[in-house]
Design a protein around this motif. Structure first.
Motif, PDB file in Angstrom:
ATOM      1  N   ALA A  99      48.133  57.729   4.479  1.00 29.33           N
ATOM      2  CA  ALA A  99      48.826  58.915   3.996  1.00 29.33           C
ATOM      3  C   ALA A  99      49.939  59.356   4.785  1.00 29.33           C
ATOM      4  O   ALA A  99      49.355  59.465   5.914  1.00 29.33           O
ATOM      5  CB  ALA A  99      47.759  59.894   3.139  1.00 29.33           C
ATOM      6  N   VAL A 100      51.063  59.608   4.581  1.00 22.86           N
ATOM      7  CA  VAL A 100      52.192  60.330   5.281  1.00 22.86           C
ATOM      8  C   VAL A 100      52.696  61.710   4.332  1.00 22.86           C
ATOM      9  O   VAL A 100      52.776  61.560   3.230  1.00 22.86           O
ATOM     10  CB  VAL A 100      53.248  59.156   5.218  1.00 22.86           C
ATOM     11  CG1 VAL A 100      54.501  60.016   6.109  1.00 22.86           C
ATOM     12  CG2 VAL A 100      52.784  58.191   6.225  1.00 22.86           C
ATOM     13  N   ALA A 101      52.728  62.640   4.954  1.00 28.22           N
ATOM     14  CA  ALA A 101      53.187  63.764   4.287  1.00 28.22           C
ATOM     15  C   ALA A 101      54.195  64.358   5.072  1.00 28.22           C
ATOM     16  O   ALA A 101      54.316  64.292   6.331  1.00 28.22           O
ATOM     17  CB  ALA A 101      52.000  64.702   4.548  1.00 28.22           C
ATOM     18  N   TYR A 102      55.010  64.816   4.463  1.00 25.71           N
ATOM     19  CA  TYR A 102      56.101  65.889   5.059  1.00 25.71           C
ATOM     20  C   TYR A 102      55.821  67.535   4.777  1.00 25.71           C
ATOM     21  O   TYR A 102      55.216  67.780   3.679  1.00 25.71           O
ATOM     22  CB  TYR A 102      57.531  65.938   4.304  1.00 25.71           C
ATOM     23  CG  TYR A 102      58.320  64.949   4.972  1.00 25.71           C
ATOM     24  CD1 TYR A 102      59.307  65.114   5.851  1.00 25.71           C
ATOM     25  CD2 TYR A 102      58.392  63.451   4.588  1.00 25.71           C
ATOM     26  CE1 TYR A 102      60.154  64.329   6.710  1.00 25.71           C
ATOM     27  CE2 TYR A 102      59.054  62.587   5.006  1.00 25.71           C
ATOM     28  CZ  TYR A 102      60.194  62.910   6.102  1.00 25.71           C
ATOM     29  OH  TYR A 102      60.700  61.828   6.870  1.00 25.71           O
ATOM     30  N   VAL A 103      55.500  68.121   5.982  1.00 22.93           N
ATOM     31  CA  VAL A 103      54.861  69.499   5.905  1.00 22.93           C
ATOM     32  C   VAL A 103      55.745  70.521   6.360  1.00 22.93           C
ATOM     33  O   VAL A 103      56.367  70.457   7.485  1.00 22.93           O
ATOM     34  CB  VAL A 103      53.653  69.256   6.709  1.00 22.93           C
ATOM     35  CG1 VAL A 103      52.854  70.785   7.014  1.00 22.93           C
ATOM     36  CG2 VAL A 103      52.570  68.507   6.036  1.00 22.93           C
ATOM     37  N   THR A 104      55.987  71.737   5.852  1.00 25.13           N
ATOM     38  CA  THR A 104      56.719  72.721   6.513  1.00 25.13           C
ATOM     39  C   THR A 104      55.634  73.551   7.436  1.00 25.13           C
ATOM     40  O   THR A 104      54.841  74.248   6.821  1.00 25.13           O
ATOM     41  CB  THR A 104      57.325  73.664   5.315  1.00 25.13           C
ATOM     42  OG1 THR A 104      58.442  72.937   4.631  1.00 25.13           O
ATOM     43  CG2 THR A 104      57.952  74.663   6.123  1.00 25.13           C
TER      44      THR A 104
END
Lengths: 157, 393
Positions: A99-104
């Protein structure tokens, strides 16, 4: 050309590119990676014009086209903005699933990509619900760090 | 005032997984010859050439323009090679248009070719196109960057996997009437929904294939067209936008556009529509050829082009608005979902749009099409192009 040669399937010649590069990451990314490696902290750079905190940090703000100067520590907690779960194997890329996520990260105005680990991905629907946009994660730092993005990953809180 | 410019010839090879009978050079020549024939010209008539080839590593031939250029026998005429990733074919057309519109050339040949299937490592190659410092090591590629978009569409607009599937089914239905299309076997909604996840939420049938093929167009100035051509696809509007490589900049609280949407395409379309005098795209555009390699990307595009309100693209697709015979037929060719020779793909959109307004689109002709729009997309969804073509100047 004789008849036999004409009816054979076209020949295939195989080739491969193996090219080595040594990418200079520049002063800004160097500072980011050293802080990550030596102190286990993630830092962004603030644009003096739009006040945006760019993570990953860049030497200039793309939007304002001005030099960034000030460093700001962000995270280690943050909010998922987007994610994907890769189930298909691709040559040269990690073994699925991952899994890959963009996180602020808290304090940043942009999102940064990284792997989400410590999560069961065997059921896509269940995993996708856990990774929903808006859910909270924390950055987890590897014990042995080398000054690269993969020195940390995201884990659901 | 720019010189009025039109497409007067279109040539396409069939798009297939492999073309082992030809080299990339021969493939480009095949499409170029067809385009010249369609235009009623010979190679000697051409003043300038533009070649579109996306990253060399997809082909494994560095500076492949040297090889293709040789095949066209360009000496002593100028040749440009253009590369903006997926947008390459449209950027090449943009360069060709600039040659004619500026008065530098009267007749330009634009050709783009690819053999994506000669390496099994396309997604690895596309991974090498990511920022090498911060993002490459996170295994981003062309598929998962679009699944990130789909996730945001689902979150913000409640786009469903069924809506995504409706795009795939309609596109495949159209591909069946396009002899050039790579994938033509019928598929049902159930087939799409039952296909395996590649990058959640995108499934195998939400994704384009890897194709080999070439496309070429001949552009000419108004003076040439008036003298020598009975029909032409006039380039009435051309817009292009570029934005950041960092998708994360389009997600955080500081974003000015959202990764769920294609506001960059909306900006390019606004410019092209203004030039073409289009104010009501649903009623004034007769057919659209949209660069959409994944089902979710078509949904973003129909909204950006003004065919549906933001967040409604999926619903309108499901309701049949973009079918042949619908309010705005989208991708009568079957689109990118059914043929993706990457370097050529954005030029194929323009070529198909041109054929529609010339009335030369065969079984996939939208009856009476007068105005068509063609889009391109490349990079990390960062480069967008939009061209309006019409049967009148």
């Amino acid at each position: 050309m004789n008849q036999k040669e004409q009816t054979e399937a076209p020949l295939i010649h195989s080739g491969e590119w193996k090219i080595h590069y040594d990418y200079a990451v520049g002063e800004t990314a160097t500072q980011f990676f050293l802080r990550l490696r030596d102190q286990g902290k993630i830092a962004g750079k603030k644009c003096p014009s739009c006040q945006g905190v760019l993570v990953p940090p860049r030497a200039f703000c793309e939007r304002c086209f001005v030099q960034t100067e000030e460093w700001v520590d962000v995270g280690p907690e943050g909010t998922i903005e987007a994610f994907t779960i890769v189930y298909e194997p691709f040559d040269g890329l990690p073994e699925p699933p991952y899994a890959v996520a963009y996180v602020t990260l808290d304090g940043a105005t942009t999102a940064m990509a990284n792997f989400v680990r410590a999560l069961d991905l065997s059921d896509p629907e269940v995993a996708a619900r856990q990774l929903a946009v808006g859910n909270r994660v924390e950055a987890v730092f590897a014990d042995a760090r080398e000054g690269a993005v993969t020195d940390f990953y995201y884990r659901l809180m | 005032m720019p010189t009025k410019t039109a497409i007067v010839g279109v040539g396409q090879t069939d798009y297939r997984f492999k073309r082992t009978d030809v080299t990339i050079q021969e493939l480009a020549v095949e499409a170029s010859r067809k385009a010249l024939e369609h235009a009623g010209m010979t190679l000697a008539d051409i003043d300038a050439f533009v070649i579109g080839v996306a990253p060399d590593a997809l082909l494994g031939i560095n500076a492949v323009d040297r090889w293709i250029g040789e095949a066209l026998g360009v000496a002593p005429r100028p040749l440009l090679r253009v590369n903006t990733g997926g947008t390459t074919g449209a950027a090449a057309a943009q360069a060709g248009y600039a040659h004619v519109a500026s008065g530098v050339a009267q007749r330009v040949l634009v050709v783009a070719a690819d053999k994506v299937s000669e390496s099994p490592d396309a997604q690895w190659v596309l991974n090498t196109a990511m920022d090498p410092i911060y993002e490459k090591s996170v295994a981003l590629n062309a598929i998962n960057m679009c699944s990130l978009q789909a996730v945001r569409q689902m979150d913000q607009y409640h786009v469903t996997e069924k809506q995504l599937a409706s795009v795939a089914v309609r596109s495949r239905k159209n591909a069946q009437i396009n002899p050039h299309a790579h994938l033509r076997a019928p598929i049902s909604l159930e087939d799409v929904l039952a296909s395996r996840y590649v990058c959640w939420p995108l499934k195998l049938l939400d994704c384009c294939p890897r194709s080999s093929g070439a496309c070429a167009v001949v552009m000419a100035s108004e003076r040439v067209v008036r003298k020598e051509h009975s029909r032409a696809a006039w380039i009435r509007g051309m817009g292009a936008t570029s934005n950041t490589i960092y998708m994360g900049d389009k997600m955080g609280p500081g974003r000015d556009v959202d990764h769920a949407d294609w506001d960059e395409l909306a900006m390019a379309a606004a410019r092209a529509y203004r030039q073409a005098g289009i104010t009501d795209p649903v009623h004034e555009i007769d057919v659209a050829e949209i660069y959409a390699p994944f089902t979710c990307t078509e949904i973003a595009a129909v909204e950006a082009l003004g065919f549906a309100n933001k967040g409604m693209g999926g619903v309108m697709s499901e309701q049949g608005m973009f079918e042949m015979g619908g309010a705005v037929p989208v991708n009568p060719s079957g689109g990118v979902l059914n043929a993706n020779p990457i370097s050529a793909t954005a030029l194929v959109r323009i070529a198909e749009a041109a054929l529609q307004v010339m009335g030369d689109a065969g079984d996939r002709q939208v009856p009476g099409a007068q105005r068509a729009v063609a889009t391109g997309i490349g990079g990390t969804l960062q480069f967008h192009t939009c061209m309006v073509l019409a049967n009148d100047a």
